[in-house]
Design an enzyme around this catalytic site. Structure first.
Site, PDB file in Angstrom:
ATOM      1  N   SER A   1     -16.119  21.105  10.762  1.00 15.63           N
ATOM      2  CA  SER A   1     -16.536  21.498   9.418  1.00 15.63           C
ATOM      3  C   SER A   1     -18.043  21.675   9.300  1.00 15.63           C
ATOM      4  CB  SER A   1     -16.072  20.455   8.403  1.00 15.63           C
ATOM      5  OG  SER A   1     -16.630  19.188   8.708  1.00 15.63           O
ATOM      6  N   ASP A   2     -18.779  21.061  10.209  1.00 14.15           N
ATOM      7  CA  ASP A   2     -20.233  21.191  10.185  1.00 14.15           C
ATOM      8  C   ASP A   2     -20.783  20.939  11.580  1.00 14.15           C
ATOM      9  OD1 ASP A   2     -21.401  18.049   9.917  1.00 14.15           O
ATOM     10  OD2 ASP A   2     -19.373  18.371   9.215  1.00 14.15           O
TER      11      ASP A   2
ATOM     12  N   ARG B   1     -13.173  22.640   3.292  1.00 18.85           N
ATOM     13  CA  ARG B   1     -12.638  21.512   4.060  1.00 18.85           C
ATOM     14  C   ARG B   1     -11.253  21.130   3.553  1.00 18.85           C
ATOM     15  NH1 ARG B   1     -17.527  17.538   5.697  1.00 18.85           N
ATOM     16  NH2 ARG B   1     -19.236  19.019   5.615  1.00 18.85           N
TER      17      ARG B   1
ATOM     18  N   ARG C   1      -2.804   3.941  -5.077  1.00 22.10           N
ATOM     19  CA  ARG C   1      -4.251   4.134  -4.939  1.00 22.10           C
ATOM     20  C   ARG C   1      -4.633   5.602  -4.722  1.00 22.10           C
ATOM     21  NH1 ARG C   1      -7.434  -0.592  -3.255  1.00 22.10           N
ATOM     22  NH2 ARG C   1      -6.160  -2.464  -3.492  1.00 22.10           N
TER      23      ARG C   1
ATOM     24  N   HIS D   1       0.799  -1.221   0.000  1.00 22.28           N
ATOM     25  CA  HIS D   1       0.000   0.000   0.000  1.00 22.28           C
ATOM     26  C   HIS D   1       0.835   1.275   0.000  1.00 22.28           C
ATOM     27  CE1 HIS D   1      -2.331  -3.173   2.183  1.00 22.28           C
ATOM     28  NE2 HIS D   1      -3.183  -2.868   1.217  1.00 22.28           N
TER      29      HIS D   1
ATOM     30  N   ARG E   1      -5.896  17.198   0.764  1.00 22.99           N
ATOM     31  CA  ARG E   1      -5.438  17.974   1.920  1.00 22.99           C
ATOM     32  C   ARG E   1      -3.971  17.674   2.203  1.00 22.99           C
ATOM     33  NH1 ARG E   1      -9.000  16.925   6.638  1.00 22.99           N
ATOM     34  NH2 ARG E   1     -10.520  18.056   5.388  1.00 22.99           N
TER      35      ARG E   1
ATOM     36  N   GLY F   1      -7.543  12.726   6.122  1.00 18.60           N
ATOM     37  CA  GLY F   1      -8.252  11.693   5.385  1.00 18.60           C
ATOM     38  C   GLY F   1      -8.150  11.905   3.888  1.00 18.60           C
TER      39      GLY F   1
ATOM     40  N   ARG G   1      -3.487  12.772  13.337  1.00 19.48           N
ATOM     41  CA  ARG G   1      -4.599  12.848  12.381  1.00 19.48           C
ATOM     42  C   ARG G   1      -5.096  14.280  12.326  1.00 19.48           C
ATOM     43  NH1 ARG G   1      -9.043  12.340   9.753  1.00 19.48           N
ATOM     44  NH2 ARG G   1     -11.127  12.401  10.693  1.00 19.48           N
ATOM     45  N   ILE G   2      -5.151  14.878  11.135  1.00 18.40           N
ATOM     46  CA  ILE G   2      -5.693  16.230  10.959  1.00 18.40           C
ATOM     47  C   ILE G   2      -6.924  16.106  10.071  1.00 18.40           C
ATOM     48  CG2 ILE G   2      -3.622  17.576  11.434  1.00 18.40           C
ATOM     49  CD1 ILE G   2      -3.062  17.631   8.404  1.00 18.40           C
ATOM     50  N   GLY G   3      -8.084  16.120  10.700  1.00 19.75           N
ATOM     51  CA  GLY G   3      -9.301  15.826   9.969  1.00 19.75           C
ATOM     52  C   GLY G   3     -10.409  16.821  10.230  1.00 19.75           C
ATOM     53  N   SER G   4     -11.514  16.605   9.565  1.00 18.23           N
ATOM     54  CA  SER G   4     -12.727  17.373   9.801  1.00 18.23           C
ATOM     55  C   SER G   4     -13.660  16.555  10.687  1.00 18.23           C
ATOM     56  CB  SER G   4     -13.412  17.718   8.483  1.00 18.23           C
ATOM     57  OG  SER G   4     -13.734  16.534   7.768  1.00 18.23           O
TER      58      SER G   4
END
Length: 241
Positions: A207-208, A221, A47, A8, A28, A24, A91-94
Site C-alpha cells: 500500500s505504500d 486500501r 467490538r 470476543h 475490508r 486487519g 491474512r490479507i493485509g496491507s
C-alpha cells in the site's frame, strides 16, 4: 442468553468455514463479503470486528477482521484455531515495501515473518523460534497468483509492534537483512498456528513504499485490493478439495 465459546466471537463453530480470510480492517472484511461471497451473512460483530460466512465458487468461506497488531490477531487467531475448528487462516493485509524491487500494488507472500515483538516469549522455548508460513497454503496461493498473472514476491517480512518507531533508522537494519516489507500481525499468527498444529499464510498488497514515499489512500486500501482477495479466495477453494 446464548453462551458462546469466547467473549470476543459471538458465533458457533458451525458458523465458520474451515478457511478464514483475515484482513486487519473490519471494513475490508465487509467488502469481501459484499463483493465476492454469495449468501454472505454476518456471524460476528463483537467490538466491531466483523465476520462473515458465505459461498465462493461453491465453497464455504469465512472472512473476519483481526484488528491491528500482534496482540489483536493473537486473540482472534487463537480462538478460531482452538475453539471454532478453523484449519486455515489467510491474512490479507496491507504492507509497506522495504525493497526497491517491491512496488506499490505488488503482492507479497510471507514465507517467514521476522519480528521485534516479544509475543514468542510465552512459549518459553530454549532458543529463538522462526515463524514461517504453512508450505501447502503458500504453494497453493502462489499458484493462484500465477494463474491471475499477478506481480508477486515471496520472502521474509517484518511484523513490527511499532508503527512509529523511536529508533529513526530501525528499518535500515531490516533492509540489510533482505526484508521485503513491513506489517504488524503475521508473526503472531504463524506462532499461534504452529502451537495449534494448524495452517497460516500472510498475503499482502503493498500500500505504500517506505523508501520512495509512494502511498495509496485509505479508501484504496479498503476497497481496491481485489487481486489479493481473489488469490486468497481461490486458495480457500483449492484447499477445500
Amino acid at each position: 442468553m446464548t453462551a458462546y465459546p469466547t467473549p470476543h466471537i459471538a458465533a458457533t463453530p458451525q458458523d465458520f468455514a474451515k478457511t478464514v480470510l483475515m484482513p486487519g480492517d473490519p471494513l475490508r472484511s465487509k467488502f469481501v463479503a459484499e463483493n465476492f461471497l454469495e449468501d454472505a451473512h454476518l456471524i460476528n460483530n463483537v467490538r466491531g470486528i466483523q465476520g462473515y460466512t458465505g459461498i465462493y465458487k461453491g465453497t464455504k468461506v469465512s472472512v473476519m477482521a483481526s484488528g491491528m497488531g500482534i496482540p489483536s490477531i493473537g486473540i482472534y487467531s487463537y480462538e478460531l484455531y482452538n475453539f471454532f475448528d478453523v484449519e486455515n487462516i489467510i491474512r490479507i493485509g496491507s504492507a509497506g515495501s522495504l525493497n526497491m524491487d517491491v512496488h506499490v500494488r505488488d503482492l507479497v507472500f510471507a514465507m517467514g515473518a521476522s519480528t521485534n515483538s516479544n509475543y514468542g516469549r510465552q512459549f518459553t522455548l530454549p532458543g529463538t523460534f522462526s515463524p514461517i508460513a504453512d508450505y501447502t497454503l503458500l504453494k497453493t496461493a502462489v499458484a493462484q497468483a500465477e494463474a491471475l498473472k499477478a506481480d508477486y514476491h515471496v520472502g521474509n517480512v517484518l511484523s513490527s509492534d511499532t508503527f512509529y518507531d523511536a529508533q529513526e533508522n530501525a528499518n535500515d537494519y531490516w533492509i540489510k537483512m533482505g526484508i521485503l516489507c513491513i506489517e504488524m500481525e503475521t508473526a503472531g499468527l504463524y506462532m499461534n498456528a504452529a502451537k495449534a498444529g494448524k495452517r497460516a499464510l500472510g498475503l499482502f498488497t503493498i500500500s505504500d513504499h517506505i523508501l520512495t514515499h509512494e502511498e495509496l489512500s485509505a479508501e484504496d486500501r479498503q476497497n481496491s485490493f481485489t487481486q489479493m482477495m481473489e488469490v486468497a479466495l481461490n486458495t480457500a477453494v483449492a484447499m477445500d478439495v
